[in-house]
Scaffold this motif. Structure first.
Motif, PDB file in Angstrom:
ATOM      1  N   ARG A 128       0.836  -1.188   0.000  1.00 25.74           N
ATOM      2  CA  ARG A 128       0.000   0.000   0.000  1.00 25.74           C
ATOM      3  C   ARG A 128       0.879   1.249   0.000  1.00 25.74           C
ATOM      4  O   ARG A 128       2.009   1.233   0.483  1.00 25.74           O
ATOM      5  CB  ARG A 128      -0.919   0.012   1.221  1.00 25.74           C
ATOM      6  CG  ARG A 128      -2.036  -1.012   1.181  1.00 25.74           C
ATOM      7  CD  ARG A 128      -2.929  -0.894   2.417  1.00 25.74           C
ATOM      8  NE  ARG A 128      -3.539   0.427   2.509  1.00 25.74           N
ATOM      9  CZ  ARG A 128      -4.680   0.768   1.901  1.00 25.74           C
ATOM     10  NH1 ARG A 128      -5.327  -0.125   1.170  1.00 25.74           N
ATOM     11  NH2 ARG A 128      -5.169   1.985   2.047  1.00 25.74           N
ATOM     12  N   TYR A 129       0.317   2.335  -0.526  1.00 21.12           N
ATOM     13  CA  TYR A 129       1.051   3.602  -0.563  1.00 21.12           C
ATOM     14  C   TYR A 129       1.498   4.006   0.836  1.00 21.12           C
ATOM     15  O   TYR A 129       2.619   4.487   1.032  1.00 21.12           O
ATOM     16  CB  TYR A 129       0.168   4.689  -1.174  1.00 21.12           C
ATOM     17  CG  TYR A 129       0.717   6.086  -1.031  1.00 21.12           C
ATOM     18  CD1 TYR A 129       1.682   6.560  -1.911  1.00 21.12           C
ATOM     19  CD2 TYR A 129       0.283   6.920  -0.001  1.00 21.12           C
ATOM     20  CE1 TYR A 129       2.210   7.835  -1.777  1.00 21.12           C
ATOM     21  CE2 TYR A 129       0.811   8.198   0.135  1.00 21.12           C
ATOM     22  CZ  TYR A 129       1.765   8.649  -0.745  1.00 21.12           C
ATOM     23  OH  TYR A 129       2.283   9.906  -0.612  1.00 21.12           O
TER      24      TYR A 129
ATOM     25  N   GLU B 165       2.443   2.290   3.218  1.00 21.91           N
ATOM     26  CA  GLU B 165       3.559   1.498   3.720  1.00 21.91           C
ATOM     27  C   GLU B 165       4.902   1.965   3.164  1.00 21.91           C
ATOM     28  O   GLU B 165       5.952   1.530   3.622  1.00 21.91           O
ATOM     29  CB  GLU B 165       3.344   0.028   3.365  1.00 21.91           C
ATOM     30  CG  GLU B 165       2.118  -0.586   4.029  1.00 21.91           C
ATOM     31  CD  GLU B 165       1.810  -1.986   3.517  1.00 21.91           C
ATOM     32  OE1 GLU B 165       2.343  -2.336   2.437  1.00 21.91           O
ATOM     33  OE2 GLU B 165       1.064  -2.709   4.184  1.00 21.91           O
TER      34      GLU B 165
ATOM     35  N   GLN C 104       6.874  -2.127   2.298  1.00 19.19           N
ATOM     36  CA  GLN C 104       6.545  -2.835   1.068  1.00 19.19           C
ATOM     37  C   GLN C 104       7.536  -3.979   0.874  1.00 19.19           C
ATOM     38  O   GLN C 104       8.692  -3.890   1.283  1.00 19.19           O
ATOM     39  CB  GLN C 104       6.566  -1.871  -0.118  1.00 19.19           C
ATOM     40  CG  GLN C 104       5.510  -0.779  -0.016  1.00 19.19           C
ATOM     41  CD  GLN C 104       5.519   0.168  -1.194  1.00 19.19           C
ATOM     42  OE1 GLN C 104       6.433   0.161  -1.995  1.00 19.19           O
ATOM     43  NE2 GLN C 104       4.489   0.997  -1.297  1.00 19.19           N
TER      44      GLN C 104
ATOM     45  N   ARG D 289      -7.536  -0.990  -3.431  1.00 20.75           N
ATOM     46  CA  ARG D 289      -7.361   0.456  -3.590  1.00 20.75           C
ATOM     47  C   ARG D 289      -6.201   0.954  -2.726  1.00 20.75           C
ATOM     48  O   ARG D 289      -6.076   0.568  -1.569  1.00 20.75           O
ATOM     49  CB  ARG D 289      -8.641   1.197  -3.239  1.00 20.75           C
ATOM     50  CG  ARG D 289      -9.788   0.957  -4.205  1.00 20.75           C
ATOM     51  CD  ARG D 289     -11.041   1.671  -3.740  1.00 20.75           C
ATOM     52  NE  ARG D 289     -11.428   1.264  -2.401  1.00 20.75           N
ATOM     53  CZ  ARG D 289     -12.319   1.901  -1.642  1.00 20.75           C
ATOM     54  NH1 ARG D 289     -12.898   2.996  -2.099  1.00 20.75           N
ATOM     55  NH2 ARG D 289     -12.620   1.450  -0.441  1.00 20.75           N
ATOM     56  N   GLY D 290      -5.380   1.804  -3.298  1.00 18.27           N
ATOM     57  CA  GLY D 290      -4.244   2.345  -2.570  1.00 18.27           C
ATOM     58  C   GLY D 290      -2.991   1.502  -2.664  1.00 18.27           C
ATOM     59  O   GLY D 290      -1.949   1.889  -2.127  1.00 18.27           O
ATOM     60  N   TRP D 291      -3.052   0.378  -3.371  1.00 17.31           N
ATOM     61  CA  TRP D 291      -1.870  -0.461  -3.557  1.00 17.31           C
ATOM     62  C   TRP D 291      -1.084   0.023  -4.765  1.00 17.31           C
ATOM     63  O   TRP D 291      -1.623   0.677  -5.664  1.00 17.31           O
ATOM     64  CB  TRP D 291      -2.271  -1.929  -3.718  1.00 17.31           C
ATOM     65  CG  TRP D 291      -2.600  -2.580  -2.402  1.00 17.31           C
ATOM     66  CD1 TRP D 291      -3.647  -2.302  -1.591  1.00 17.31           C
ATOM     67  CD2 TRP D 291      -1.861  -3.618  -1.756  1.00 17.31           C
ATOM     68  NE1 TRP D 291      -3.620  -3.087  -0.465  1.00 17.31           N
ATOM     69  CE2 TRP D 291      -2.537  -3.912  -0.540  1.00 17.31           C
ATOM     70  CE3 TRP D 291      -0.706  -4.332  -2.069  1.00 17.31           C
ATOM     71  CZ2 TRP D 291      -2.078  -4.883   0.351  1.00 17.31           C
ATOM     72  CZ3 TRP D 291      -0.252  -5.304  -1.189  1.00 17.31           C
ATOM     73  CH2 TRP D 291      -0.927  -5.575   0.011  1.00 17.31           C
ATOM     74  N   GLU D 292       0.188  -0.312  -4.792  1.00 17.37           N
ATOM     75  CA  GLU D 292       1.057   0.100  -5.883  1.00 17.37           C
ATOM     76  C   GLU D 292       2.186  -0.911  -6.065  1.00 17.37           C
ATOM     77  O   GLU D 292       2.491  -1.700  -5.159  1.00 17.37           O
ATOM     78  CB  GLU D 292       1.647   1.489  -5.610  1.00 17.37           C
ATOM     79  CG  GLU D 292       2.520   1.537  -4.372  1.00 17.37           C
ATOM     80  CD  GLU D 292       2.981   2.944  -4.020  1.00 17.37           C
ATOM     81  OE1 GLU D 292       2.471   3.901  -4.626  1.00 17.37           O
ATOM     82  OE2 GLU D 292       3.860   3.079  -3.140  1.00 17.37           O
TER      83      GLU D 292
END
Length: 267
Positions: free
Chosen positions: A79-80, A82, A88, A107-110
């Motif tokens: 997640r952003y 983190e 991450q 949502r909010g993951w990358e």
């Protein structure tokens, strides 16, 4: 091969087709790379970052760059939120797709690819609607809005009234310009901390007294020169381009990188 999507300014599209996606350092310490997200069955989830990235400006809107990576390519996924905690994790590209696809709410993951994307890895570049996704953070609708400089939208509907109703303790209202200029003019080279504080407030303006700040481009403290980049980069005042051109050749790597990032906020 794992498929991902990277969002970038439409003005970058010709360069992406020709040379791929350059690696940039944004939020991963000293690591340079490219942010992307797996292509999922849901179009909305795949392009969820569109509205958030659009808040920071783009030349000609945003385009979606589809990228094919080898399944074994190592990437960072999480997640952003983190990112700042360095929480991450390193996994293969295929595993990153599997983990995100299995989430109930991705949502909010990358995904962060720790290198540049080669031209042969670019599958296609296409336009994308600019209204898809969330803003600020998932489920922000209905929550008390934040009026810090990083969250607020310049020129947004009701933005001024919102800032007046919910002033932020650190980001406003700024001191008068004459007070800030007095800080800048005090001494040579002056108090670096006071100069950086003044530049912080100047960075919130759309225009400013560039001629009164230009001398800081040769200040002995590289932190002051870097903050000067961020202070004037968003100004419409004539002469900003020439000042940044000079700082682009600064002997300090952080200053040069700040100029590069300020000129291309979405890479």
């Amino acid at each position: 091969m794992a498929m991902f999507v990277h969002l970038t300014s439409a003005a970058n599209a010709p360069g992406v087709r020709r040379s791929g996606i350059r690696a940039a350092s944004h939020g991963q310490g000293s690591a340079r790379g490219v942010y992307c997200f797996p292509v999922l069955p849901s179009y909305t989830l795949t392009h969820q970052w569109l509205r958030e990235l659009a808040r920071f400006g783009s030349r000609g809107g945003l385009v979606a760059v589809h990228v094919r990576l080898d399944d074994a390519q190592e990437v960072l996924v999480g997640r952003y939120a983190e990112r700042a905690r360095m929480a991450q994790v390193v996994v293969s590209a295929a595993e990153a797709v599997r983990r995100i696809a299995a989430l109930e709410d991705p949502r909010g993951w990358e995904v962060f690819v720790p290198r540049a994307i080669r031209p042969r890895e670019v599958h296609r570049v296409r336009t994308a609607p600019q209204v898809t996704g969330w803003r600020y953070l998932p489920d922000a609708h209905g929550a008390r809005p934040c009026t810090c400089f990083g969250c607020r939208v310049r020129g947004g509907y009701g933005a001024r009234r919102l800032r007046e109703r919910l002033p932020h303790p650190l980001d406003g209202p700024p001191p008068p310009v004459r007070v800030l200029l007095a800080q800048v003019a005090a001494g040579d080279p002056g108090d670096a901390a006071a100069l950086r504080e003044a530049l912080h407030w100047f960075s919130m303006r759309r225009r400013g007294p560039l001629d009164r700040l230009a001398g800081l481009a040769t200040h002995p403290d590289p932190g002051v020169r870097e903050d000067l980049v961020w202070a004037v980069a968003g100004w419409s005042t004539p002469g900003v381009t020439e000042l940044l051109d000079g700082l682009a050749d600064d002997p300090d790597a952080d200053v040069r990188e700040a100029v590069e990032a300020a000129r291309d906020p979405i890479s």
